[in-house]
Design an enzyme around this catalytic site. Structure first.
Site, mmCIF file in Angstrom:
data_model
loop_
_atom_site.group_PDB
_atom_site.id
_atom_site.type_symbol
_atom_site.label_atom_id
_atom_site.label_comp_id
_atom_site.label_asym_id
_atom_site.label_seq_id
_atom_site.Cartn_x
_atom_site.Cartn_y
_atom_site.Cartn_z
ATOM 1 N N LYS A 112 0.692 -1.226 -0.041
ATOM 2 C CA LYS A 112 0.221 -0.040 0.506
ATOM 3 C C LYS A 112 1.082 1.095 0.104
ATOM 4 C CE LYS A 112 -3.710 -1.768 0.723
ATOM 5 N NZ LYS A 112 -5.383 -1.675 -0.499
ATOM 6 N N ASP A 124 -0.856 -0.829 -4.577
ATOM 7 C CA ASP A 124 -1.413 -0.469 -4.458
ATOM 8 C C ASP A 124 -1.694 0.655 -4.058
ATOM 9 O OD1 ASP A 124 -4.590 -0.288 -4.380
ATOM 10 O OD2 ASP A 124 -4.596 -1.389 -3.125
ATOM 11 N N GLU A 132 -2.619 -0.688 -9.165
ATOM 12 C CA GLU A 132 -3.508 -0.451 -8.876
ATOM 13 C C GLU A 132 -4.159 0.476 -8.688
ATOM 14 O OE1 GLU A 132 -4.470 -4.130 -6.014
ATOM 15 O OE2 GLU A 132 -6.648 -2.994 -5.651
ATOM 16 N N ASP A 149 -9.340 -0.783 -9.301
ATOM 17 C CA ASP A 149 -10.261 -1.608 -8.433
ATOM 18 C C ASP A 149 -11.665 -0.757 -7.828
ATOM 19 O OD1 ASP A 149 -11.279 -2.539 -5.781
ATOM 20 O OD2 ASP A 149 -9.520 -2.031 -4.904
ATOM 21 N N LYS A 169 -14.559 -7.179 -6.199
ATOM 22 C CA LYS A 169 -14.233 -7.507 -5.184
ATOM 23 C C LYS A 169 -16.265 -7.944 -4.956
ATOM 24 C CE LYS A 169 -10.826 -5.061 -3.137
ATOM 25 N NZ LYS A 169 -10.768 -3.447 -2.995
HETATM 26 MG MG MG Z 1 -7.225 -1.728 -3.926
#
Ligand code: MG
Length: 381
Positions: free
Chosen positions: A172, A200, A228, A253, A277
């Site tokens: 992240k 991400d 991402e 995403d 997701k």
């Molecule tokens: Mg993500």
């Protein structure tokens, strides 16, 4: 409950109930959007008139889906429950269409009910859900998320993940622009060349900054598998701008919730890969539509999760085990949790998720009490 007699052996939905689960995380989960210390999710139990039960779960990921505990509970109690009671499990298509139409958005509430319906339907078929969905994969390999922190902490967390057996890390970033390059460089140096690194940014950069940062990652030979969601979810032009200018694959995403979003992203070349997701799509039914879109265009997908326990993550694992177009697995929710309160279901051994032959999603017991309408305090829970 009325109904069964009309069609002989039809199993009808007689109640949809809600409960709550709280599981501490091993360490705080930090992204460019938020810091979270516990999984605090709504659990759903769908009951049919023969006493069968299906389970679902919805995390209140307000910063991404807009869904809160209150909105999830209200959507289920006031819209979904009255719409679906009396419907036959043997006709899931009708249920999913009604679920879609009874309230707009509220994708997390819908996802929880959708997976509970799939759970019931697969149990009715006497098969594990991934087989009902047409798949045969027995094992999935997931990455592990490394939260955004000071560099030393991130390096330490990455080394610990590798020690636990993870071969793919999702790092992240997105808080400090070019300093993110230093983060990734230090992590790459520490873990060596054999660990796959995904980055991400959680919408943390703007378009020009993204191109500068990704070029810097490429120039330094840091071998990043994908980046991402570099720019804000609704900055479609920004996604296009970045995707057109870098070699590293861009994964959408937060920019893709629905199959319509996927069509537009792919047709306008605003991303190279799609992150599915269940909490964004509203469940497996619509996730399958995204898989079909991706199959048509030859685009690969990742399956991801929010901060979810092994219940909702296992529903996603069944989908991944069923669809070859899902080539990347980011289902680390259970790995981030300190404890696992559920019984039954797929087995999680660090980076490996093993599907079992148990019917449905496979979870046999969940750790909460369920309520239909309200308790003595007049609240849903
Ligand atoms: Mg993500």
């Amino acid at each position: 409950m009325a109904g069964s007699a009309e069609t002989g052996d039809g199993m009808r939905i007689c109640d949809i109930q809600a409960g709550e689960v709280r599981i501490p995380l091993r360490k705080p989960f930090k992204t460019a959007l938020r810091t979270v210390e516990n999984v605090e999710d709504i659990l759903i139990r769908v009951v049919t008139d023969d006493g069968s039960e299906g389970f679902g779960e919805a995390p209140p990921t307000a910063v991404i889906t807009g869904d809160t505990k209150g909105s999830i509970l209200t959507a289920v109690r006031d819209f979904i429950r009255p719409a679906l009671i009396g419907m036959e499990i043997e006709n899931p298509e009708a249920i999913f269409r009604k679920l879609d139409a009874c309230v707009v958005r509220n994708t997390s509430a819908k996802a929880a009910v959708d997976m509970a319906i799939y759970d019931l339907f697969a149990k009715r078929c006497g098969m594990p859900l991934y087989q009902v969905l047409g798949g045969a994969r027995k094992e999935l390999e997931t990455d592990l998320t490394i939260s955004v922190n000071e560099i030393d902490q991130m390096v330490e967390d990455s080394l610990e993940a590798v020690k636990r057996g993870y071969r793919i890390l999702k790092v992240k970033v997105g808080k400090e622009g070019l300093r993110d390059v230093a983060r990734i460089a230090e992590i790459r140096k520490a873990v060596g060349p054999d660990i796959r690194l995904r980055v991400d940014a959680n919408q943390g950069w703007d378009a020009r900054q993204s191109v500068r940062i990704i070029h810097a990652l490429e120039d330094r030979g840091l071998d990043i598998e994908l980046v991402e969601q570099p720019v804000p979810a609704r900055d479609f032009e920004g996604m296009k701008f970045v995707t057109a200018r870098v070699d590293t694959p861009i994964l959408a995403d937060e920019s893709v919730f629905s199959a319509q979003d996927a069509v537009r992203l792919i047709q306008e070349r605003a991303a190279d890969l799609i992150n599915i997701k269940l909490m964004k799509t509203g469940g497996i039914y619509h996730a399958l539509a995204i898989c079909s879109v991706a199959e048509i265009y030859g685009v690969e997908c990742m399956i991801g999760c929010m901060l979810e326990s092994r219940l909702a993550v296992s529903a996603a694992a069944h989908l991944a085990a069923a669809k070859a177009v899902i080539t990347r697995v980011d289902l680390d929710g259970p790995s981030l949790c300190l404890t696992d309160p559920h019984e039954g279901g797929p087995e999680y051994r660090e980076n490996i998720i093993r599907m079992t032959d148990a019917p449905g999603i496979g979870i046999t017991k969940v750790p909460c009490s369920f309520h239909s309408e309200g308790n003595q305090a007049g609240l849903f829970l």
